[in-house]
Design a protein around this motif. Structure first.
Motif, PDB file in Angstrom:
ATOM      1  N   TRP A   1      34.130  74.943  68.211  1.00  0.00           N
ATOM      2  CA  TRP A   1      35.216  74.994  67.232  1.00  0.00           C
ATOM      3  C   TRP A   1      36.562  74.728  67.907  1.00  0.00           C
ATOM      4  O   TRP A   1      37.397  73.983  67.376  1.00  0.00           O
ATOM      5  CB  TRP A   1      35.245  76.361  66.545  1.00  0.00           C
ATOM      6  CG  TRP A   1      34.248  76.513  65.440  1.00  0.00           C
ATOM      7  CD1 TRP A   1      33.073  77.195  65.480  1.00  0.00           C
ATOM      8  CD2 TRP A   1      34.340  75.964  64.127  1.00  0.00           C
ATOM      9  NE1 TRP A   1      32.417  77.112  64.282  1.00  0.00           N
ATOM     10  CE2 TRP A   1      33.171  76.362  63.420  1.00  0.00           C
ATOM     11  CE3 TRP A   1      35.282  75.173  63.471  1.00  0.00           C
ATOM     12  CZ2 TRP A   1      32.941  76.004  62.099  1.00  0.00           C
ATOM     13  CZ3 TRP A   1      35.054  74.810  62.141  1.00  0.00           C
ATOM     14  CH2 TRP A   1      33.897  75.224  61.476  1.00  0.00           C
TER      15      TRP A   1
ATOM     16  N   THR B   1      29.850  72.822  72.579  1.00  0.00           N
ATOM     17  CA  THR B   1      28.919  73.876  72.168  1.00  0.00           C
ATOM     18  C   THR B   1      27.761  74.004  73.158  1.00  0.00           C
ATOM     19  O   THR B   1      27.286  75.117  73.438  1.00  0.00           O
ATOM     20  CB  THR B   1      28.379  73.586  70.757  1.00  0.00           C
ATOM     21  OG1 THR B   1      29.455  73.668  69.819  1.00  0.00           O
ATOM     22  CG2 THR B   1      27.306  74.584  70.361  1.00  0.00           C
ATOM     23  N   THR B   2      27.294  72.874  73.694  1.00  0.00           N
ATOM     24  CA  THR B   2      26.182  72.934  74.651  1.00  0.00           C
ATOM     25  C   THR B   2      26.575  73.679  75.918  1.00  0.00           C
ATOM     26  O   THR B   2      25.727  74.302  76.566  1.00  0.00           O
ATOM     27  CB  THR B   2      25.710  71.519  75.032  1.00  0.00           C
ATOM     28  OG1 THR B   2      26.767  70.827  75.706  1.00  0.00           O
ATOM     29  CG2 THR B   2      25.291  70.742  73.804  1.00  0.00           C
TER      30      THR B   2
ATOM     31  N   ARG C   1      24.237  76.998  73.944  1.00  0.00           N
ATOM     32  CA  ARG C   1      23.390  76.610  72.822  1.00  0.00           C
ATOM     33  C   ARG C   1      22.594  75.363  73.197  1.00  0.00           C
ATOM     34  O   ARG C   1      23.121  74.471  73.859  1.00  0.00           O
ATOM     35  CB  ARG C   1      24.241  76.329  71.585  1.00  0.00           C
ATOM     36  CG  ARG C   1      23.448  76.270  70.296  1.00  0.00           C
ATOM     37  CD  ARG C   1      24.370  76.026  69.108  1.00  0.00           C
ATOM     38  NE  ARG C   1      23.656  76.241  67.849  1.00  0.00           N
ATOM     39  CZ  ARG C   1      23.576  77.390  67.237  1.00  0.00           C
ATOM     40  NH1 ARG C   1      24.129  78.467  67.775  1.00  0.00           N
ATOM     41  NH2 ARG C   1      22.938  77.520  66.097  1.00  0.00           N
TER      42      ARG C   1
ATOM     43  N   ARG D   1      29.231  76.898  68.394  1.00  0.00           N
ATOM     44  CA  ARG D   1      29.743  78.067  69.081  1.00  0.00           C
ATOM     45  C   ARG D   1      31.275  78.020  69.049  1.00  0.00           C
ATOM     46  O   ARG D   1      31.867  76.985  68.762  1.00  0.00           O
ATOM     47  CB  ARG D   1      29.248  78.084  70.529  1.00  0.00           C
ATOM     48  CG  ARG D   1      27.763  78.349  70.670  1.00  0.00           C
ATOM     49  CD  ARG D   1      27.428  79.786  70.241  1.00  0.00           C
ATOM     50  NE  ARG D   1      25.998  80.072  70.341  1.00  0.00           N
ATOM     51  CZ  ARG D   1      25.392  80.499  71.440  1.00  0.00           C
ATOM     52  NH1 ARG D   1      26.081  80.642  72.566  1.00  0.00           N
ATOM     53  NH2 ARG D   1      24.101  80.759  71.428  1.00  0.00           N
ATOM     54  N   PRO D   2      31.945  79.140  69.360  1.00  0.00           N
ATOM     55  CA  PRO D   2      33.413  79.138  69.392  1.00  0.00           C
ATOM     56  C   PRO D   2      33.994  78.024  70.268  1.00  0.00           C
ATOM     57  O   PRO D   2      35.025  77.442  69.926  1.00  0.00           O
ATOM     58  CB  PRO D   2      33.744  80.531  69.942  1.00  0.00           C
ATOM     59  CG  PRO D   2      32.602  81.384  69.478  1.00  0.00           C
ATOM     60  CD  PRO D   2      31.401  80.494  69.552  1.00  0.00           C
TER      61      PRO D   2
ATOM     62  N   ALA E   1      28.343  76.243  75.960  1.00  0.00           N
ATOM     63  CA  ALA E   1      28.416  77.663  75.618  1.00  0.00           C
ATOM     64  C   ALA E   1      27.037  78.293  75.544  1.00  0.00           C
ATOM     65  O   ALA E   1      26.886  79.421  75.068  1.00  0.00           O
ATOM     66  CB  ALA E   1      29.152  77.844  74.293  1.00  0.00           C
TER      67      ALA E   1
END
Length: 239
Positions: free
Chosen positions: A13, A62-63, A67, A9-10, A65
């Protein structure tokens, strides 16, 4: 590779990119201050560990966000980074390339991996787990207010054992293999041992501190009233 394999996810990044930029800047500054133009063999092993920690950082971000957490991959990357922790020191000794920069680099990678793992484990066990990852940084911040905390520490096998225990227990807790109550007990033991280690070292540093007046006399060339034991183990500053 992570983006292709599991997707990022952004937030992942951004976290991974920020980690890479800060790592590059700090390491470049360290090389400049050490008057070195390149990394040694052991430093390259530590750099590989640092890249793995960057991957863990991106995945954990990412988690958050929304996901699903690729737990197996997070634990795998962390486990390899933990195993390589013993390799860089061995390479440094075998090649005779031990240096303060390499030891500090290794220490910072260890500390940040523990911080990221504590953030990930805190999702299931609660925010109290964050104390494990934050404790070393709180100690560093306190050293700015109390300079006597910056004095070198004597070598300690107990300190090394406690430091290694943090990463292992957090990786086990993150894997989800242990039931939550068992994981909570294990992480609680890790936190208690880390608190004991920091507390013991803080007491030792306080008892062996040199008063400001004595430090000024020492700078002027007089003999200090008390000699502080020096430490060749740069990893001691982990805890």
């Amino acid at each position: 590779m992570l983006a292709v394999a599991v997707g990022l996810r952004p937030a992942g990044w951004v976290a991974g990119a920020a980690y890479a930029v800060i790592l590059s800047a700090v390491l470049t500054f360290g090389l400049f201050r050490s008057h070195r133009r390149s990394l040694g063999p052991a430093d390259r092993v530590t750099l590989a560990r640092a890249v793995l920690v960057g991957g863990v950082t991106a995945l954990v971000a990412t988690t958050f966000a929304g996901r699903p957490a690729p737990t197996a991959l997070i634990v795998a990357l962390a486990a390899v980074a933990l195993v390589l922790d013993g390799v860089d020191g061995h390479v440094a000794r075998r090649t005779g390339t031990s240096s303060p920069l390499g030891a500090r680099f290794d220490m910072e990678v260890d500390a940040f991996l523990i911080l990221v793992l504590s953030v990930f484990v805190a999702r299931s066990l609660g925010p109290w787990v964050l104390a494990i990852g934050a404790m070393r940084y709180v100690f560093v911040a306190a050293a700015w207010l109390a300079p006597w905390l910056r004095a070198p520490l004597p070598p300690s096998f107990a300190r090394k054992t406690v430091a290694a225990l943090q990463g292992i227990i957090l990786a086990v807790a993150a894997s989800g293999l242990a039931p939550l109550p068992v994981a909570a007990v294990l992480v609680g033991v890790a936190l208690a041992s880390l608190s004991w280690s920091f507390g013991r070292d803080t007491v030792w540093l306080f008892r062996t501190r040199v008063p400001a007046r004595s430090r000024s006399r020492y700078i002027a060339g007089e003999t200090p009233p008390r000699r502080i034991a020096r430490c060749d183990d740069w990893r001691a500053m982990i805890t």
